[in-house]
Design an enzyme around this catalytic site. Structure first.
Site, PDB file in Angstrom:
ATOM      1  N   ASP A  61       0.827  -1.219   0.000  1.00  0.00           N
ATOM      2  CA  ASP A  61       0.000   0.000   0.000  1.00  0.00           C
ATOM      3  C   ASP A  61       0.855   1.260   0.000  1.00  0.00           C
ATOM      4  O   ASP A  61       2.029   1.227   0.334  1.00  0.00           O
ATOM      5  CB  ASP A  61      -0.815   0.095   1.307  1.00  0.00           C
ATOM      6  N   TYR A 125       6.369  -9.940   6.199  1.00  0.00           N
ATOM      7  CA  TYR A 125       6.259  -8.521   6.546  1.00  0.00           C
ATOM      8  C   TYR A 125       6.719  -8.331   7.984  1.00  0.00           C
ATOM      9  O   TYR A 125       6.444  -9.174   8.848  1.00  0.00           O
ATOM     10  CB  TYR A 125       4.808  -8.041   6.456  1.00  0.00           C
TER      11      TYR A 125
END
Length: 274
Positions: A61, A125
């Site tokens: 994002d 992540y």
């Protein structure tokens, strides 16, 4: 296929603050470009004969960073020229990216049917949380003294679940299966991998998540929920209820962790070195 057309897999890193995300933005959107826009511009400067198009493995994002994202593309040189070597490709792309906070770290020549997104075995992540930082825009942590509760909460998310409650609504939603297998959710004291950006040593906690793939904003929602558990704002029972409700709207709206603490740290492939 001409002998001088070659498919490459590249790995690249970026500080995501000034980009609209990893993938390219529609031409009418003029504010911020995606990382892909800049990579494709750099590739075009190497004068391919074919139209350049990157397939990015992981759509991070706006504002999210990557220590290692990946993409594949085909590149055809003029007829009398052999394909670029991996080293020259990395060097040439970085030369054209030097004005950006993006750099290519490695390149591999791969078979013509290789696909960066579908061949990825897992994505990892890391969400970095700074302790004792009191800017209102940052997570209001105080001291994270309830790490045990956070670890218990993380263990609840590991495994195969319907993660509908942890995805944000977007246009992909009807097409993406909400059942995902989370292989790792761990909480550890941080290592200073961006230490040089700070003038003093700030203590960090790192939340690490690994899965074959994630839903839209899933990592930021899971992080927000674990931090809320650590702060005593959400109980373990409440977290279990949120997970089991399988409803995007059941997730408390003020708990999503901001993009800037999130790093995509690796994308793994079966081939050695990839």
């Amino acid at each position: 296929v001409m002998y001088n057309q070659q498919r490459y897999l590249i790995f690249f890193q970026y500080i995501g603050t000034k980009y609209s995300g990893a993938v390219k933005v529609p031409p009418h959107q003029l504010e911020k470009k995606g990382v892909q826009d800049h990579l494709e511009d750099a590739l075009r400067r190497l004068r391919p004969l074919n139209p350049v198009s990157l397939s990015i493995s992981s759509r991070t994002d706006r504002g999210v960073h990557a220590l290692s994202n990946s993409a594949h593309f085909d590149f055809q040189r003029k007829n009398d020229k052999p394909p670029f070597t991996e080293e020259i490709l990395v060097e040439a792309l970085n030369f054209h990216l030097k004005a950006e906070q993006i750099s290519v770290t490695r390149a591999y020549r791969v078979p013509d049917d290789f696909h960066a997104r579908f061949r990825a075995l897992s994505r990892t992540y890391v969400y970095r949380i700074a302790l004792g930082v009191s800017q209102p825009a940052q997570l209001p942590l105080g001291e994270l003294n309830r790490v045990c509760a956070m670890r218990e909460a993380a263990a609840m998310l590991v495994g195969t679940h319907d993660f509908s409650s942890f995805r944000a609504v977007n246009s992909d939603m009807p097409f993406r299966n909400p059942v995902k297998t989370l292989d790792v959710a761990s909480i550890q004291p941080g290592r200073a991998f961006v230490c040089e950006h700070f003038h003093r040593e700030i203590p960090f906690w790192e939340l690490t998540f690994q899965s074959k793939s994630f839903l839209y904003k899933q990592v930021r929602r899971m992080t927000g929920a674990l931090v809320a558990v650590g702060q005593g704002r959400i109980s373990l029972t409440k977290l279990k209820d949120i997970l089991e409700s399988r409803d995007s709207l059941a997730y408390p709206h003020n708990v999503v962790a901001p993009a800037r603490g999130l790093f995509l740290t690796r994308v793994d492939y079966r081939e050695s070195g990839k």
